[in-house]
Design a protein around this motif. Structure first.
Motif, PDB file in Angstrom:
ATOM      1  N   ASP A   2      29.196  -4.886   9.253  1.00  0.00           N
ATOM      2  CA  ASP A   2      29.878  -6.136   8.955  1.00  0.00           C
ATOM      3  C   ASP A   2      29.112  -6.954   7.926  1.00  0.00           C
ATOM      4  N   LEU A  21      32.059  -2.286   7.531  1.00  0.00           N
ATOM      5  CA  LEU A  21      32.685  -3.044   8.607  1.00  0.00           C
ATOM      6  C   LEU A  21      32.698  -2.204   9.877  1.00  0.00           C
ATOM      7  N   VAL A  24      34.034  -5.991  13.185  1.00  0.00           N
ATOM      8  CA  VAL A  24      35.119  -6.741  12.549  1.00  0.00           C
ATOM      9  C   VAL A  24      36.360  -5.872  12.403  1.00  0.00           C
ATOM     10  N   GLN A  27      37.992  -5.319  15.753  1.00  0.00           N
ATOM     11  CA  GLN A  27      38.709  -6.513  16.209  1.00  0.00           C
ATOM     12  C   GLN A  27      40.064  -6.647  15.523  1.00  0.00           C
ATOM     13  N   CYS A  79      41.170 -12.916   3.383  1.00  0.00           N
ATOM     14  CA  CYS A  79      39.733 -13.146   3.506  1.00  0.00           C
ATOM     15  C   CYS A  79      39.394 -14.529   2.959  1.00  0.00           C
ATOM     16  N   ASN A  84      35.634 -14.522   6.224  1.00  0.00           N
ATOM     17  CA  ASN A  84      36.311 -14.401   7.514  1.00  0.00           C
ATOM     18  C   ASN A  84      37.574 -13.581   7.276  1.00  0.00           C
ATOM     19  N   ARG A  86      40.879 -10.954   8.207  1.00  0.00           N
ATOM     20  CA  ARG A  86      41.933 -10.615   9.163  1.00  0.00           C
ATOM     21  C   ARG A  86      43.022  -9.842   8.429  1.00  0.00           C
ATOM     22  N   ARG A 221      32.968 -11.568   8.945  1.00  0.00           N
ATOM     23  CA  ARG A 221      33.289 -11.848  10.339  1.00  0.00           C
ATOM     24  C   ARG A 221      34.796 -11.853  10.561  1.00  0.00           C
ATOM     25  N   HIS A 222      35.179 -11.830  11.820  1.00  0.00           N
ATOM     26  CA  HIS A 222      36.577 -11.995  12.222  1.00  0.00           C
ATOM     27  C   HIS A 222      36.572 -13.050  13.312  1.00  0.00           C
ATOM     28  N   ASP A 223      36.805 -14.293  12.934  1.00  0.00           N
ATOM     29  CA  ASP A 223      36.676 -15.422  13.854  1.00  0.00           C
ATOM     30  C   ASP A 223      37.946 -16.254  13.803  1.00  0.00           C
TER      31      ASP A 223
END
Length: 283
Positions: A2, A21, A24, A27, A79, A84, A86, A221-223
């Motif tokens: 990640d 990755l 992340v 997730q 991103c 971050n 997704r 990250r994936h937050d």
């Protein structure tokens, strides 16, 4: 894992980046049973989007949407400027083949870039050129930045990774053979190496005869935690009549946030209570 590791061939005027990755990527896939071919496309697109976001001259939120009329209709990766990440994919029917044309059919790539201070996001459509995610984005990068670029991508159920190289304007002046040489070395990398080797080990293995300046890695990250109140506000905005119609048809209200990978369920009592309780004050 990640992280994005940027580097520069100091004697060649060639830059690069390596993204790897792990958690992340897992997730992003959580509770999604993507077929292997779809999973690979989305993972490779996640890796290259992170690379591009990490190299933006003006940081902002970048979103790529790859759409088509095949069994895979949509791939989206988003991103933020803080890396971050997704995304999600949509597919229907049997998945046959692995190439872009087999899976998406005719399609296009949409770039959206939202930078603070802009009145609205910049958007650009790019025709699909190439049969792999790497080829599509190499074409995009060469068209948008007017500089040769190379991408090597890989993804499986656990990890996604990408290696990026770009020839900068003074490369031929510094070493006329430099770009050809490092591009050739990068072509020897295998998907297994991209997905499993530590970044420093991989760069040393590929480019041990070159002088590399390696920058501090940036975490990805994936937050995106659930935000039920935000969804509640959206349902209030639809109005009581629309909510009652949904309840009559389904007995509950279900909202899927595909991009952040959350599902929200409201029972009939919970949905009706949205209009009986004043919304919270927003500060």
């Amino acid at each position: 894992m990640d992280l994005i590791q940027r580097f520069l061939f100091e004697d060649l005027d060639v830059r690069g980046a390596l993204v790897q990755l792990g958690p992340v990527w897992r997730q992003i896939q959580r509770n999604r049973d993507y077929p292997p071919a779809v999973r690979s496309l989305l993972g490779e697109m996640a890796a290259v989007t992170a690379i591009i976001a990490g190299n933006l001259k003006t940081p902002g939120r970048i979103t790529f949407q790859l759409s088509g009329h095949g069994a895979v209709s949509l791939l989206v990766i988003d991103c933020s400027e803080t890396l971050n990440l997704r995304g999600f994919a949509k597919s229907e029917g049997p998945i046959v083949g692995n190439s872009i044309s087999e899976l998406l059919g005719d399609g296009r790539l949409l770039l959206s870039l939202d930078v603070e201070g802009m009145q609205q996001p910049y958007q650009s459509y790019v025709p699909l050129e190439g049969e792999t995610i790497a080829a599509v984005f190499e074409h995009y990068l060469q068209q948008s930045e007017q500089a040769p670029a190379a991408l090597f991508l890989a993804a499986d159920g656990d990890n996604a990774a990408g290696l990026f190289l770009q020839k900068l304007p003074a490369a031929d002046e510094k070493d006329a053979d430099g770009w050809r040489r490092v591009h050739g070395l990068a072509q020897t990398v295998t998907p297994g190496e991209l997905l499993s080797l530590d970044a420093s080990v991989l760069l040393q293995r590929l480019f041990h005869e070159e002088t590399l300046r390696v920058f501090e890695p940036k975490p990805v990250r994936h937050d995106y935690p659930p935000d039920r109140e935000k969804i509640s506000a959206t349902l209030r905005a639809l109005g009581r009549e629309e909510i009652e119609s949904l309840l009559a048809d389904h007995g509950e209200v279900v909202v899927s946030d595909d991009l952040s990978n959350h599902e929200y369920r409201f029972s009939a009592d919970e949905a009706r209570a949205l209009f009986d309780t004043p919304p919270p004050n927003l500060h």
